[in-house]
Structure formats: structure tokens, C-alpha cells
Design an enzyme around this catalytic site. Sequence first.
Site, PDB file in Angstrom:
ATOM      1  N   HIS A   1       0.897  -1.274  -0.023  1.00  0.00           N
ATOM      2  CA  HIS A   1      -0.128  -0.069  -0.053  1.00  0.00           C
ATOM      3  C   HIS A   1       0.869   1.159  -0.104  1.00  0.00           C
ATOM      4  CE1 HIS A   1      -2.097  -3.439   2.095  1.00  0.00           C
ATOM      5  NE2 HIS A   1      -3.091  -2.945   1.493  1.00  0.00           N
TER       6      HIS A   1
ATOM      7  N   CYS B   1       3.413  -1.386  -4.388  1.00  0.00           N
ATOM      8  CA  CYS B   1       2.844  -1.620  -5.761  1.00  0.00           C
ATOM      9  C   CYS B   1       3.479  -0.353  -6.587  1.00  0.00           C
ATOM     10  CB  CYS B   1       1.430  -1.555  -5.781  1.00  0.00           C
ATOM     11  SG  CYS B   1       0.893  -1.617  -7.557  1.00  0.00           S
TER      12      CYS B   1
ATOM     13  N   HIS C   1      -7.159   5.002   5.234  1.00  0.00           N
ATOM     14  CA  HIS C   1      -6.524   3.620   4.455  1.00  0.00           C
ATOM     15  C   HIS C   1      -5.163   3.787   4.260  1.00  0.00           C
ATOM     16  CE1 HIS C   1      -5.853   1.003   1.156  1.00  0.00           C
ATOM     17  NE2 HIS C   1      -6.798   0.172   1.405  1.00  0.00           N
TER      18      HIS C   1
ATOM     19  N   GLU D   1      -2.896   3.259   1.894  1.00  0.00           N
ATOM     20  CA  GLU D   1      -2.422   3.646   0.621  1.00  0.00           C
ATOM     21  C   GLU D   1      -2.573   5.354   0.704  1.00  0.00           C
ATOM     22  OE1 GLU D   1      -3.537   4.109  -3.874  1.00  0.00           O
ATOM     23  OE2 GLU D   1      -3.962   2.242  -3.007  1.00  0.00           O
TER      24      GLU D   1
ATOM     25  N   THR E   1      -5.497   4.147  -5.826  1.00  0.00           N
ATOM     26  CA  THR E   1      -5.625   3.374  -6.560  1.00  0.00           C
ATOM     27  C   THR E   1      -6.799   2.280  -6.823  1.00  0.00           C
ATOM     28  OG1 THR E   1      -4.065   1.652  -5.980  1.00  0.00           O
ATOM     29  CG2 THR E   1      -3.167   3.427  -7.074  1.00  0.00           C
TER      30      THR E   1
ATOM     31  N   SER F   1      -6.314  -8.945  -3.568  1.00  0.00           N
ATOM     32  CA  SER F   1      -5.351  -9.612  -2.635  1.00  0.00           C
ATOM     33  C   SER F   1      -5.909 -11.131  -2.465  1.00  0.00           C
ATOM     34  CB  SER F   1      -5.218  -8.844  -1.491  1.00  0.00           C
ATOM     35  OG  SER F   1      -6.398  -8.269  -1.051  1.00  0.00           O
TER      36      SER F   1
END
Length: 316
Positions: free
Chosen positions: A79, A101, A129, A131, A170, A273
Site C-alpha cells: 500500500h 505497488c 486507508h 495507501e 488506486t 489480494s
Amino acid sequence: MIQPPLTLYLAAPRGFCAGVDRAIKIVEMALQKWGAPVYVRHEIVHNRYVVDDLREKGAVFVEELDECPDDRPVIFSAHGVPKAVPAEAAKREMIYVDATCPLVSKVHIEAGRHADNGLQIVMIGHAGHPETVGTMGQLPEGDVLLVETPADVATLEVRDPEKLAFVTQTTLSVDDTIEIVAALRDRFPAIVGPHKEDICYATTNRQEAVKAIGPKAEALLVVGAPNSSNSRRLVEVARRAGCPYAQLVQRAADIDWRALEGVRSIGVTAGASAPEVLIDEVLDAFRARYDVTVEPVTTAEEHVEFKVPRVLREPA
């Protein structure tokens, strides 16, 4: 006993994306190279089955860097992390491997480039979150403003409406993001956006497959974790596409069979995932109760592969 017939629409693409595949590989290769334990800051990907499997192999999952000893390698999750985290690891002279990523890293680079050009960043994402936390943490506090809904755009207080850019988490719903971007462009006509939305190819592809299944299935199950943003979005997309019942399940044991009574067509997909073994488990559970006809619904083919960091490809 005669089993009732069931048409099972199996989404493709589904399950693991290239970024998740790479992140898991990074932990496995780190364990091979340096031996156990290897520390991982935050769940490497949001899936309990994957995390438990890696834990058995010797990975230790922690939430913060200060829970890691200096003399063992640490891996940052797919993340992404705020800039302060690798800076602290370097200061402590730790071995660290970044499993962010590459599509998330691209958003980080984009945000940094806009900031260098004097623009304030608006991030479309979910508060809290990892990310979103990681992307907002690429820049000093206050340089990135978060919006979660079109309504948030109306109350946004910016430094200069002529000097703005936006980036996106994303794993969001493609349709929701379009609405927020429209609200941003409406209120701030000068706002700069990415050439192509930041929503990753895997998120888009999985949502498109669900949109194709939604109108013809009486129910749809998404195999994924409750803390997986992209999995939860798939449930929302199914409902919006006209599917009367859509549910997130972690494993076959979580299926609510009473809710599916009388259903003769069901869609099955999995978040980015979720490993294929969990999808197989769900299919087997349906085969035990129904005379199943599997109909694949393919809306895209994926051939994306991301290299692991060089430090893992070099001999110890």
C-alpha cells in the site's frame, strides 16, 4: 438426493494482481535470503489467508517501525508508506525492502512533481486507508487535502484555486471517482489531473467483469477481506449494476446459504489480494450443494508483471 441446478458466472480477471503477486514474492524472497524472522510493516496485502501463510513461514507483522529490531530486515507493504518511514529505517541503518505497488509509487511521484511545480494536491481516497496515509505522507502536512465524496469538494479550503492538482487512491470505484473529479473540475476549472486516472488497471478490470455479471446474476459473492478497499468496492459495483444480492466473504465458511435459498444464478469474483485457492474453496462449496454449471465471464486479459527490487535478486 438430486441437487438443484445453478449457473455460476465466474469473473475474469479476478483475484491476485501484479502488485500483490510482487509483494508476496518480496516477503518470500526476503525469507529465503536473510532467513526468519523478517519484519513486515502493516499487512503486506489485505488478506488474512495470505498473511497467516507468510507468518507461518517466518514473517512478523507489525504496525509501526519502532516495533522492529535494528538487526532484522523490514518490508514495507504494497500500500506504500509515508516518506518518514524509509527515512527512519535508513537512520537506524536497517535493511529495508519497499514492496509498494509500482502503480502506487507512480501516484507518489506524480504528487511530488506537482508539489515541485508549486501546486497544492487534492487526494481522492478513503481516510485512514494505508495507501491514502502513504500518499499523503509523501509531502509535508497540509500540502495534500483529502476528499472522499463529491460533497467534500464543496467545503474544500485551498491555498490558491489556480494552483491545484489531484491524485487518486488506486483501489476506488471507477464510477465514484468520475463524480468526484467532475465536482473538482466544476469548482476548480484550473485543477490539473493525471493523463490517465490513477485507478489501477486491475481495479478497473475487476469492476468491469462485475458490471458484466451484475445484470444477469441473482446474487454475487466477492471473495476478499473486509479491510480490502478494492474488494469492498466490488460489492458496491455489483449492487449498482443491478445485482439483487452482493456479499463479501473471506472464506467458503462465511457464505450465508439461507440468503441464497432459491437462487439459480450466482456470480463469483475475488478482490486483488485474494488467492485462487480461496475461490476454488468457494466453488467446491457450491458444487457440494448444487449441480453447478460454470460460465466464465471474461472482460479483459492481464499480462502485467512487476520486477522485485534488485536487492532481492542479488546474492546474499
